[in-house]
Design an enzyme around this catalytic site. Structure first.
Site, PDB file in Angstrom:
ATOM      1  N   ARG A 179       0.859  -1.177   0.000  1.00  0.00           N
ATOM      2  CA  ARG A 179       0.000   0.000   0.000  1.00  0.00           C
ATOM      3  C   ARG A 179       0.896   1.228   0.000  1.00  0.00           C
ATOM      4  O   ARG A 179       2.067   1.163   0.397  1.00  0.00           O
ATOM      5  CB  ARG A 179      -0.949   0.030   1.199  1.00  0.00           C
ATOM      6  N   ARG A 183      -1.645  11.162   2.846  1.00  0.00           N
ATOM      7  CA  ARG A 183      -2.204  11.958   3.943  1.00  0.00           C
ATOM      8  C   ARG A 183      -2.943  13.138   3.374  1.00  0.00           C
ATOM      9  O   ARG A 183      -2.338  13.968   2.717  1.00  0.00           O
ATOM     10  CB  ARG A 183      -1.060  12.487   4.792  1.00  0.00           C
ATOM     11  N   ARG A 256      21.652  -6.221   2.155  1.00  0.00           N
ATOM     12  CA  ARG A 256      21.939  -5.072   1.297  1.00  0.00           C
ATOM     13  C   ARG A 256      22.598  -4.019   2.165  1.00  0.00           C
ATOM     14  O   ARG A 256      22.434  -4.004   3.379  1.00  0.00           O
ATOM     15  CB  ARG A 256      20.666  -4.503   0.655  1.00  0.00           C
ATOM     16  N   ARG A 287      20.030   9.507  -1.323  1.00  0.00           N
ATOM     17  CA  ARG A 287      19.696  10.586  -0.388  1.00  0.00           C
ATOM     18  C   ARG A 287      20.945  11.399  -0.096  1.00  0.00           C
ATOM     19  O   ARG A 287      22.071  10.892  -0.195  1.00  0.00           O
ATOM     20  CB  ARG A 287      19.228  10.037   0.967  1.00  0.00           C
ATOM     21  N   GLU A 312      24.260   9.001  -0.004  1.00  0.00           N
ATOM     22  CA  GLU A 312      24.054   7.564   0.238  1.00  0.00           C
ATOM     23  C   GLU A 312      23.856   6.818  -1.082  1.00  0.00           C
ATOM     24  O   GLU A 312      22.999   7.203  -1.882  1.00  0.00           O
ATOM     25  CB  GLU A 312      22.812   7.355   1.113  1.00  0.00           C
ATOM     26  N   TYR A 360      15.280  -6.682  10.329  1.00  0.00           N
ATOM     27  CA  TYR A 360      15.427  -5.236  10.450  1.00  0.00           C
ATOM     28  C   TYR A 360      14.624  -4.755  11.650  1.00  0.00           C
ATOM     29  O   TYR A 360      13.434  -5.044  11.759  1.00  0.00           O
ATOM     30  CB  TYR A 360      14.956  -4.477   9.194  1.00  0.00           C
ATOM     31  N   ASP A 362      13.910  -1.169  14.029  1.00  0.00           N
ATOM     32  CA  ASP A 362      14.176   0.205  14.410  1.00  0.00           C
ATOM     33  C   ASP A 362      14.722   0.204  15.843  1.00  0.00           C
ATOM     34  O   ASP A 362      14.661  -0.808  16.544  1.00  0.00           O
ATOM     35  CB  ASP A 362      12.889   1.038  14.328  1.00  0.00           C
TER      36      ASP A 362
HETATM   37  P1  FAD Z   1      24.186  -3.031  15.985  1.00  0.00           P
HETATM   38  O1  FAD Z   1      24.026  -1.578  16.188  1.00  0.00           O
HETATM   39  O2  FAD Z   1      24.635  -3.483  14.656  1.00  0.00           O
HETATM   40  O3  FAD Z   1      25.209  -3.578  17.078  1.00  0.00           O
HETATM   41  C1  FAD Z   1      25.817  -4.846  16.977  1.00  0.00           C
HETATM   42  C2  FAD Z   1      27.257  -4.697  17.451  1.00  0.00           C
HETATM   43  O4  FAD Z   1      27.857  -5.997  17.526  1.00  0.00           O
HETATM   44  C3  FAD Z   1      28.114  -3.880  16.498  1.00  0.00           C
HETATM   45  O5  FAD Z   1      28.712  -2.803  17.187  1.00  0.00           O
HETATM   46  C4  FAD Z   1      29.156  -4.878  16.000  1.00  0.00           C
HETATM   47  O6  FAD Z   1      30.427  -4.290  15.800  1.00  0.00           O
HETATM   48  C5  FAD Z   1      29.200  -5.881  17.149  1.00  0.00           C
HETATM   49  N1  FAD Z   1      29.685  -7.196  16.737  1.00  0.00           N
HETATM   50  C6  FAD Z   1      29.241  -7.939  15.710  1.00  0.00           C
HETATM   51  N2  FAD Z   1      29.955  -9.083  15.637  1.00  0.00           N
HETATM   52  C7  FAD Z   1      30.854  -9.040  16.653  1.00  0.00           C
HETATM   53  C8  FAD Z   1      31.898  -9.921  17.065  1.00  0.00           C
HETATM   54  N3  FAD Z   1      32.139 -11.066  16.416  1.00  0.00           N
HETATM   55  N4  FAD Z   1      32.652  -9.574  18.127  1.00  0.00           N
HETATM   56  C9  FAD Z   1      32.431  -8.404  18.785  1.00  0.00           C
HETATM   57  N5  FAD Z   1      31.467  -7.527  18.417  1.00  0.00           N
HETATM   58  C10 FAD Z   1      30.700  -7.845  17.356  1.00  0.00           C
HETATM   59  N6  FAD Z   1      16.370   2.844  13.503  1.00  0.00           N
HETATM   60  C11 FAD Z   1      15.518   3.840  13.871  1.00  0.00           C
HETATM   61  O7  FAD Z   1      14.789   3.699  14.851  1.00  0.00           O
HETATM   62  N7  FAD Z   1      15.488   5.029  13.162  1.00  0.00           N
HETATM   63  C12 FAD Z   1      16.277   5.241  12.078  1.00  0.00           C
HETATM   64  O8  FAD Z   1      16.215   6.332  11.481  1.00  0.00           O
HETATM   65  C13 FAD Z   1      17.162   4.203  11.655  1.00  0.00           C
HETATM   66  N8  FAD Z   1      17.956   4.367  10.570  1.00  0.00           N
HETATM   67  C14 FAD Z   1      18.768   3.340  10.175  1.00  0.00           C
HETATM   68  C15 FAD Z   1      19.576   3.522   9.047  1.00  0.00           C
HETATM   69  C16 FAD Z   1      20.403   2.489   8.613  1.00  0.00           C
HETATM   70  C17 FAD Z   1      21.261   2.685   7.392  1.00  0.00           C
HETATM   71  C18 FAD Z   1      20.410   1.260   9.319  1.00  0.00           C
HETATM   72  C19 FAD Z   1      21.265   0.119   8.842  1.00  0.00           C
HETATM   73  C20 FAD Z   1      19.641   1.087  10.449  1.00  0.00           C
HETATM   74  C21 FAD Z   1      18.808   2.108  10.894  1.00  0.00           C
HETATM   75  N9  FAD Z   1      18.028   1.969  12.041  1.00  0.00           N
HETATM   76  C22 FAD Z   1      17.178   2.991  12.422  1.00  0.00           C
HETATM   77  C23 FAD Z   1      18.068   0.732  12.850  1.00  0.00           C
HETATM   78  C24 FAD Z   1      19.101   0.772  14.007  1.00  0.00           C
HETATM   79  O9  FAD Z   1      20.386   0.966  13.476  1.00  0.00           O
HETATM   80  C25 FAD Z   1      19.038  -0.558  14.775  1.00  0.00           C
HETATM   81  O10 FAD Z   1      17.779  -0.694  15.378  1.00  0.00           O
HETATM   82  C26 FAD Z   1      20.079  -0.692  15.893  1.00  0.00           C
HETATM   83  O11 FAD Z   1      21.333  -0.287  15.502  1.00  0.00           O
HETATM   84  C27 FAD Z   1      20.134  -2.138  16.304  1.00  0.00           C
HETATM   85  O12 FAD Z   1      21.058  -2.319  17.351  1.00  0.00           O
HETATM   86  P2  FAD Z   1      21.809  -3.714  17.530  1.00  0.00           P
HETATM   87  O13 FAD Z   1      22.506  -3.627  18.841  1.00  0.00           O
HETATM   88  O14 FAD Z   1      20.889  -4.831  17.280  1.00  0.00           O
HETATM   89  O15 FAD Z   1      22.834  -3.797  16.297  1.00  0.00           O
END
Ligand code: FAD
Length: 375
Positions: A179, A183, A256, A287, A312, A360, A362
């Site tokens: 969809r 707005r 990706r 962007r 980007e 994915y 947020d």
């Molecule tokens: P991560 O932040 O990836 O943390 C995982 C960590 O584990 C990393 O630091 C990595 O280095 C570490 N790690 C991995 N493997 C190992 C290893 N073997 N040994 C030691 N350390 C390791 N969310 C929003 O709410 N708003 C937004 O506008 C938004 N924009 C985004 C834009 C992009 C381009 C992306 C990719 C994501 C976006 N997000 C957004 C989502 C947000 O980034 C995630 O929700 C958040 O980062 C998830 O946290 P995490 O701890 O799961 O993962």
């Protein structure tokens, strides 16, 4: 065992977990293979501007508990995401699709006029398909045309989507766009959530606050010394890639990613907005982010004579690149489910976050998930 928990990954999941575990008196060690904490929300200070190094991050939620929790660590500002799109016709349009967009596109001034124009465009698309003997949209292009009509599709969807996926809209499946919300009010706020903003002083304040009083080791890859790390704590919280944890035994999960081209400009205000989408196929990037607008408002923008922008480029992922967006197609989902079955049998490892769950997320749902774990 020196610690109750070894937390692999100092991203939002790991840092929130560590914070709540410490509050319960648990001894935690957080390790991260990167040279900084914060995972993908980490910001780098360039010319006094917090640059979102792994892509623009805007915190948004309707969950009051999550909002209160993050604000208890660091207060958030009033940033509201109102992206603008630079279209192939050379005009700037407001997003998401709202009365401002329709006024710019067709000169319509009331919701009734806009609705009539949308209905006319959708009707034309359906009639054209019927004339060609097409009963149901066969691809993303046909789907978008029937949902929103030719003008918005061609100016604001086609080029952007093709750059994002690296494929023609006629080659992409129709289900990608189920969809296209419109707005019928003059409201450029991208999110429908009750709360949104950026931590005052940047995301590193949030991460530093969460990790306050917790032992953190950076440049420490779990897999570089797995036996050692497994021996330091009773339990492991793993937020890295789940396929890597299991030695890729069922195959690699695909992603990706986005390539960033960051530039410092001698200009206090380059594009007047944090987020400008480029929807023309002739512009190679999707962007341009101007980072200062996340945190400085009004004339404060001019306090710093410089600005930092990031272009980007949506890119195919290969091993060694940052894995950003999981490709949740049938093949990857089947591979993930095999890893998930193994993970469910573990008694001393908790898998959490976007890489361990191959999903994915947020930021707000990540925080909510950890808060729920502790309930
Ligand atoms: P991560 O932040 O990836 O943390 C995982 C960590 O584990 C990393 O630091 C990595 O280095 C570490 N790690 C991995 N493997 C190992 C290893 N073997 N040994 C030691 N350390 C390791 N969310 C929003 O709410 N708003 C937004 O506008 C938004 N924009 C985004 C834009 C992009 C381009 C992306 C990719 C994501 C976006 N997000 C957004 C989502 C947000 O980034 C995630 O929700 C958040 O980062 C998830 O946290 P995490 O701890 O799961 O993962």
């Amino acid at each position: 065992m020196k610690y109750d928990y070894l937390i692999v990954g100092a991203g939002l999941f790991g840092a929130t977990f560590a914070h709540l575990a410490r509050k319960q008196g648990k001894r935690c060690l957080v390790i991260d293979k990167r040279p900084h904490a914060g995972g993908n929300i980490y910001c780098e200070d360039i010319e006094g501007i917090n640059v979102h190094k792994y892509g623009a991050h805007i915190f948004h939620t309707s969950d009051r508990e999550v909002w209160d929790f993050v604000n208890s660590i660091v207060p958030f500002n009033r940033y509201t995401n109102c992206p603008v799109a630079q279209a192939p016709d050379g005009k700037l349009y407001n997003l998401p699709f709202n009365m401002n967009t329709f006024y710019r596109m067709w000169g319509v001034k009331t919701p009734a006029e806009a609705q009539a124009k949308l209905d006319e465009q959708r009707h034309e698309a359906v009639e054209r398909m019927k004339a060609d003997g097409i009963a149901e949209p066969r691809n993303l292009e046909e789907q978008a045309l029937t949902l929103i009509g030719k003008d918005i599709y061609e100016q604001l969807i086609k080029g952007y989507t093709e750059k994002q996926w690296g494929r023609k809209c006629t080659e992409l499946p129709a289900f990608i766009i189920r969809r296209l919300p419109v707005r019928m009010i003059f409201d450029n706020n991208y999110f429908n959530d009750a709360y949104q903003g950026i931590p005052i002083g940047g995301y590193n304040r949030l991460i530093d606050g969460l990790l306050d009083g917790i032992e953190v080791k950076l440049d420490a890859d779990f897999f570089a010394d797995r036996c050692h790390w497994e021996s330091v704590a009773d339990k492991i919280v793993f937020t890295g890639k789940i396929d890597e944890y299991y030695g890729y035994r069922f195959g690699r999960l695909e992603y990706r990613t986005v390539r960033f081209e960051t530039e410092i400009l001698d200009n206090p205000n380059y594009q007047g907005n944090a987020v400008v989408n480029h929807t023309s196929a002739d512009v190679p990037y999707t962007r341009v982010i101007e980072h200062k607008h996340f945190e400085s408002f009004g004339n404060a923008v001019y306090d710093n004579p410089k600005t930092v922008i990031s272009r980007e480029y949506s890119t195919e992922w290969t091993d060694g690149m940052e894995p950003f967006y999981p490709v949740n197609d049938a093949r990857n989902q089947a591979v993930y489910e095999q890893y998930q079955a193994l993970a469910e049998q573990e008694t001393s490892v908790i898998f959490g976050g976007r890489l361990a769950e191959y999903k994915y997320y947020d930021m707000a749902p990540i925080v909510a998930q950890v808060l729920n774990l502790f309930k």
